[in-house]
Scaffold this motif. Structure first.
Motif, PDB file in Angstrom:
ATOM      1  N   THR A 110      59.122  33.715 -39.295  1.00  0.00           N
ATOM      2  CA  THR A 110      57.664  33.596 -39.349  1.00  0.00           C
ATOM      3  C   THR A 110      57.025  34.718 -40.168  1.00  0.00           C
ATOM      4  O   THR A 110      55.956  34.533 -40.750  1.00  0.00           O
ATOM      5  CB  THR A 110      57.078  33.599 -37.929  1.00  0.00           C
ATOM      6  OG1 THR A 110      57.492  34.794 -37.239  1.00  0.00           O
ATOM      7  CG2 THR A 110      57.554  32.375 -37.150  1.00  0.00           C
ATOM      8  N   GLU A 111      57.669  35.881 -40.222  1.00  0.00           N
ATOM      9  CA  GLU A 111      57.107  36.991 -40.994  1.00  0.00           C
ATOM     10  C   GLU A 111      57.112  36.683 -42.487  1.00  0.00           C
ATOM     11  O   GLU A 111      56.189  37.066 -43.208  1.00  0.00           O
ATOM     12  CB  GLU A 111      57.892  38.280 -40.718  1.00  0.00           C
ATOM     13  CG  GLU A 111      57.637  38.877 -39.338  1.00  0.00           C
ATOM     14  CD  GLU A 111      56.165  39.146 -39.082  1.00  0.00           C
ATOM     15  OE1 GLU A 111      55.517  39.743 -39.981  1.00  0.00           O
ATOM     16  OE2 GLU A 111      55.666  38.759 -38.017  1.00  0.00           O
ATOM     17  N   LEU A 112      58.149  35.994 -42.949  1.00  0.00           N
ATOM     18  CA  LEU A 112      58.208  35.628 -44.362  1.00  0.00           C
ATOM     19  C   LEU A 112      57.072  34.668 -44.696  1.00  0.00           C
ATOM     20  O   LEU A 112      56.432  34.791 -45.750  1.00  0.00           O
ATOM     21  CB  LEU A 112      59.558  34.977 -44.681  1.00  0.00           C
ATOM     22  CG  LEU A 112      59.766  34.548 -46.139  1.00  0.00           C
ATOM     23  CD1 LEU A 112      59.644  35.740 -47.078  1.00  0.00           C
ATOM     24  CD2 LEU A 112      61.128  33.872 -46.308  1.00  0.00           C
ATOM     25  N   LYS A 113      56.806  33.731 -43.801  1.00  0.00           N
ATOM     26  CA  LYS A 113      55.701  32.792 -44.016  1.00  0.00           C
ATOM     27  C   LYS A 113      54.376  33.544 -44.103  1.00  0.00           C
ATOM     28  O   LYS A 113      53.542  33.267 -44.980  1.00  0.00           O
ATOM     29  CB  LYS A 113      55.649  31.762 -42.891  1.00  0.00           C
ATOM     30  CG  LYS A 113      54.583  30.689 -43.073  1.00  0.00           C
ATOM     31  CD  LYS A 113      54.696  29.636 -41.972  1.00  0.00           C
ATOM     32  CE  LYS A 113      53.716  28.480 -42.210  1.00  0.00           C
ATOM     33  NZ  LYS A 113      52.316  28.900 -42.016  1.00  0.00           N
ATOM     34  N   LYS A 114      54.181  34.518 -43.215  1.00  0.00           N
ATOM     35  CA  LYS A 114      52.944  35.305 -43.238  1.00  0.00           C
ATOM     36  C   LYS A 114      52.821  36.089 -44.545  1.00  0.00           C
ATOM     37  O   LYS A 114      51.733  36.215 -45.100  1.00  0.00           O
ATOM     38  CB  LYS A 114      52.915  36.261 -42.046  1.00  0.00           C
ATOM     39  CG  LYS A 114      52.745  35.577 -40.696  1.00  0.00           C
ATOM     40  CD  LYS A 114      52.764  36.595 -39.561  1.00  0.00           C
ATOM     41  CE  LYS A 114      52.630  35.913 -38.202  1.00  0.00           C
ATOM     42  NZ  LYS A 114      52.691  36.905 -37.084  1.00  0.00           N
TER      43      LYS A 114
ATOM     44  N   ARG B 256      59.968  24.266 -44.159  1.00  0.00           N
ATOM     45  CA  ARG B 256      59.462  24.409 -42.791  1.00  0.00           C
ATOM     46  C   ARG B 256      60.582  24.828 -41.842  1.00  0.00           C
ATOM     47  O   ARG B 256      60.377  25.666 -40.956  1.00  0.00           O
ATOM     48  CB  ARG B 256      58.848  23.083 -42.313  1.00  0.00           C
ATOM     49  CG  ARG B 256      57.530  22.728 -42.974  1.00  0.00           C
ATOM     50  CD  ARG B 256      57.000  21.405 -42.420  1.00  0.00           C
ATOM     51  NE  ARG B 256      55.858  20.917 -43.151  1.00  0.00           N
ATOM     52  CZ  ARG B 256      54.600  21.285 -42.929  1.00  0.00           C
ATOM     53  NH1 ARG B 256      54.341  22.154 -41.962  1.00  0.00           N
ATOM     54  NH2 ARG B 256      53.605  20.782 -43.645  1.00  0.00           N
ATOM     55  N   THR B 257      61.766  24.243 -42.024  1.00  0.00           N
ATOM     56  CA  THR B 257      62.897  24.585 -41.160  1.00  0.00           C
ATOM     57  C   THR B 257      63.294  26.041 -41.342  1.00  0.00           C
ATOM     58  O   THR B 257      63.541  26.758 -40.362  1.00  0.00           O
ATOM     59  CB  THR B 257      64.102  23.678 -41.484  1.00  0.00           C
ATOM     60  OG1 THR B 257      63.734  22.317 -41.271  1.00  0.00           O
ATOM     61  CG2 THR B 257      65.289  24.029 -40.606  1.00  0.00           C
ATOM     62  N   ILE B 258      63.329  26.493 -42.598  1.00  0.00           N
ATOM     63  CA  ILE B 258      63.701  27.886 -42.884  1.00  0.00           C
ATOM     64  C   ILE B 258      62.678  28.853 -42.299  1.00  0.00           C
ATOM     65  O   ILE B 258      63.029  29.846 -41.645  1.00  0.00           O
ATOM     66  CB  ILE B 258      63.831  28.102 -44.401  1.00  0.00           C
ATOM     67  CG1 ILE B 258      64.997  27.288 -44.952  1.00  0.00           C
ATOM     68  CG2 ILE B 258      64.012  29.587 -44.732  1.00  0.00           C
ATOM     69  CD1 ILE B 258      65.087  27.289 -46.463  1.00  0.00           C
ATOM     70  N   LEU B 259      61.406  28.558 -42.504  1.00  0.00           N
ATOM     71  CA  LEU B 259      60.355  29.472 -42.059  1.00  0.00           C
ATOM     72  C   LEU B 259      60.164  29.457 -40.549  1.00  0.00           C
ATOM     73  O   LEU B 259      59.583  30.400 -39.994  1.00  0.00           O
ATOM     74  CB  LEU B 259      59.038  29.124 -42.753  1.00  0.00           C
ATOM     75  CG  LEU B 259      59.012  29.341 -44.269  1.00  0.00           C
ATOM     76  CD1 LEU B 259      57.655  28.945 -44.843  1.00  0.00           C
ATOM     77  CD2 LEU B 259      59.314  30.801 -44.608  1.00  0.00           C
TER      78      LEU B 259
END
Length: 316
Positions: free
Chosen positions: A266-270, A259-262
């Motif tokens: 936010t694009e990587l999470k998407k 969660r901290t990294i993302l």
């Protein structure tokens, strides 16, 4: 509109039994369900029941890499399933002991259990060192006298392109993820075989089956593929000696670290979510059922297998 109102407004001159018969299937099911909610049978059925084989009561469990992250989630799953004797292993003993104390506190919330009912210990262990793993097992055996279920959860991941990956980082990754899993499983079997058997769960990853994108992580993927095949190979060696070895392969999980990294990407999470058929990343507790199944007697005729919990990532 409720089923009763629908019957009265649209079918005022029809008998109640005929009206119910003409209800659409979904509404009919709802009507039948409501009609039995207050019955004595329904009241008894509401009492929570669990297949006894899923219980971890009277089992001594050990989890590596368990001071935080997925390993810590596995520990919570075990205590929620009745385990009261558990060893938490992590690199720093102080952190392992703090995690043990916190787990006892959490386990007593909204429960009839008291802190004294639990015997949960924290042990410092460098899984990349065979000697350190052996010493940790000696402490476990000195404390509990046996070991029933072991989860090799300690691991690291780094993202370097193949050309840029420093060799010392590759070696460290393999020492922890591959050699650590092997040392943990082997020492577990040494103690389980004389007592009649036990369950070993090696935590791999969906990366054992697919190539993650867009991040480069070739050594990690190869290491997890090694862990997956290691589980199958050890399962064959120890099958007739009572020791089962299975593999749990998580997909993208929203641990605190992730969660901290993302939060900064936010694009990587998407991207990860868009590549997962279920359209989301997993919560750590999504693994609870799978790890309890593999560690408990519920999977007693299962060895050398892999359970993927990845939201469907590997099927497309």
């Amino acid at each position: 509109m409720s089923p009763t109102l629908l019957v009265r407004s649209s079918l005022p001159t029809v008998s109640r039994s005929l009206a119910v018969a003409r209800l659409p299937p979904r509404i009919l099911l709802h009507a039948r369900f409501n009609s039995t909610l207050d019955s004595a049978v329904a009241a008894k059925a509401k009492v929570v029941k669990t297949l006894p084989d899923f219980s971890m009561a009277n089992k001594v469990c050990m989890v590596t890499g368990a001071a935080r992250g997925l390993g810590n989630e596995f520990c919570r799953a075990f205590t929620q399933s009745g385990c009261t004797q558990l060893a938490i292993l992590d690199l720093k003993e102080e952190e392992a002991q703090e995690a043990a104390q916190e787990l006892v506190k959490q386990s007593c919330v909204d429960s009839d259990m008291e802190p004294g009912d639990y015997n949960i210990i924290g042990i410092g262990c460098d899984v990349s060192s065979e000697l350190s793993v052996q010493q940790a097992y000696r402490r476990v055996m000195d404390t509990y006298g046996r070991i029933d279920s072991v989860v090799a959860s300690a691991g690291i991941v780094e993202n370097y392109s193949a050309f840029d990956y420093p060799f010392d980082r590759i070696k460290r990754l393999y020492d922890i993820n591959v050699h650590g899993a092997f040392f943990t499983a082997r020492e577990a079997a040494r103690h389980m075989i004389p007592q009649g058997g036990g369950s070993v769960v090696l935590v791999a990853s969906m990366s054992a089956n697919i190539v993650n994108i867009p991040q480069p992580q070739t050594p990690y993927n190869a290491a997890k593929a090694a862990v997956k095949h290691m589980a199958a190979s050890l399962a064959v060696e120890w099958a007739k000696k009572g020791v089962r070895v299975n593999c749990l392969s998580p997909g993208y999980m929203l641990t605190k670290l992730t969660r901290t990294i993302l939060a900064h990407d936010t694009e990587l999470k998407k991207t990860w979510e868009s590549l997962t058929p279920m359209g989301r990343m997993g919560e750590p507790e999504d693994l609870a059922g799978a790890v309890v199944f593999l560690a408990s007697d519920a999977s007693r005729f299962m060895t050398g297998s892999e359970i993927r919990v990845d939201g469907g990532y590997c099927i497309i």
